[in-house]
Design a protein around this motif. Sequence first.
Motif, PDB file in Angstrom:
ATOM      1  N   TRP A  37       0.826  -1.221   0.000  1.00 42.71           N
ATOM      2  CA  TRP A  37       0.000   0.000   0.000  1.00 42.71           C
ATOM      3  C   TRP A  37       0.857   1.268   0.000  1.00 42.71           C
ATOM      4  O   TRP A  37       0.339   2.376   0.087  1.00 42.71           O
ATOM      5  CB  TRP A  37      -0.960   0.001   1.186  1.00 42.71           C
ATOM      6  CG  TRP A  37      -0.287  -0.206   2.513  1.00 42.71           C
ATOM      7  CD1 TRP A  37       0.234   0.762   3.329  1.00 42.71           C
ATOM      8  CD2 TRP A  37      -0.052  -1.449   3.159  1.00 42.71           C
ATOM      9  NE1 TRP A  37       0.788   0.191   4.447  1.00 42.71           N
ATOM     10  CE2 TRP A  37       0.618  -1.177   4.374  1.00 42.71           C
ATOM     11  CE3 TRP A  37      -0.345  -2.779   2.859  1.00 42.71           C
ATOM     12  CZ2 TRP A  37       0.992  -2.175   5.265  1.00 42.71           C
ATOM     13  CZ3 TRP A  37       0.035  -3.762   3.749  1.00 42.71           C
ATOM     14  CH2 TRP A  37       0.694  -3.453   4.930  1.00 42.71           C
ATOM     15  N   LYS A  40      -0.314   3.962  -2.363  1.00 47.19           N
ATOM     16  CA  LYS A  40      -1.444   4.755  -1.842  1.00 47.19           C
ATOM     17  C   LYS A  40      -0.906   5.873  -0.959  1.00 47.19           C
ATOM     18  O   LYS A  40      -1.356   7.013  -1.037  1.00 47.19           O
ATOM     19  CB  LYS A  40      -2.401   3.851  -1.057  1.00 47.19           C
ATOM     20  CG  LYS A  40      -3.507   4.579  -0.311  1.00 47.19           C
ATOM     21  CD  LYS A  40      -4.328   3.602   0.513  1.00 47.19           C
ATOM     22  CE  LYS A  40      -5.356   4.226   1.409  1.00 47.19           C
ATOM     23  NZ  LYS A  40      -5.948   5.455   1.011  1.00 47.19           N
ATOM     24  N   ARG A  43       0.655   8.612  -3.110  1.00 50.23           N
ATOM     25  CA  ARG A  43      -0.386   9.418  -3.749  1.00 50.23           C
ATOM     26  C   ARG A  43      -1.046  10.372  -2.751  1.00 50.23           C
ATOM     27  O   ARG A  43      -1.253  11.545  -3.041  1.00 50.23           O
ATOM     28  CB  ARG A  43      -1.447   8.500  -4.384  1.00 50.23           C
ATOM     29  CG  ARG A  43      -2.528   9.254  -5.148  1.00 50.23           C
ATOM     30  CD  ARG A  43      -3.710   8.389  -5.493  1.00 50.23           C
ATOM     31  NE  ARG A  43      -4.358   7.970  -4.252  1.00 50.23           N
ATOM     32  CZ  ARG A  43      -4.866   6.758  -4.041  1.00 50.23           C
ATOM     33  NH1 ARG A  43      -4.798   5.837  -4.963  1.00 50.23           N
ATOM     34  NH2 ARG A  43      -5.434   6.464  -2.890  1.00 50.23           N
ATOM     35  N   ASP A  44      -1.374   9.844  -1.570  1.00 47.27           N
ATOM     36  CA  ASP A  44      -2.095  10.631  -0.564  1.00 47.27           C
ATOM     37  C   ASP A  44      -1.179  11.515   0.280  1.00 47.27           C
ATOM     38  O   ASP A  44      -1.665  12.331   1.058  1.00 47.27           O
ATOM     39  CB  ASP A  44      -2.892   9.702   0.360  1.00 47.27           C
ATOM     40  CG  ASP A  44      -3.955   8.916  -0.376  1.00 47.27           C
ATOM     41  OD1 ASP A  44      -4.284   9.266  -1.536  1.00 47.27           O
ATOM     42  OD2 ASP A  44      -4.460   7.937   0.210  1.00 47.27           O
TER      43      ASP A  44
END
Length: 122
Positions: A37, A40, A43-44
């Motif tokens: 992850w 993710k 990106r976040d």
Amino acid sequence: PLLGNGDLLTQYEAHGRLAQSGVDGVMVGRGALIKPWIFKEFRDRRAWEPSAAERVAVYRQLACFMKEHFGDDAKGRRKAWYFLPWHFDFLSRYRPLPEEEFGERAAAAPLMQTRLPPAPGG
């Protein structure tokens, strides 16, 4: 494009390397095996600390991807069962690495094996 790589385990390390070096992107190897992850988080721009149930869901998704890729016949299952234990060995190495605790250590000792204390029982 110029890419950088090397022992990235967290989004703050990746963003720090991008800012410090001026590269166009970074590559992630073992960090993605340990913590799939991580993308993710990139990106976040923040950590995601999944619960045990959420981690199991990630592992289940990996098994589904393997079934889809290799097939559900005897040959496909044999291939998946060859790779799954290897992946699970990496997945079992996951530990939260909050920036407040590990940020300076990651900058001072960028190799994974030099910045982390041994795992309990390891």
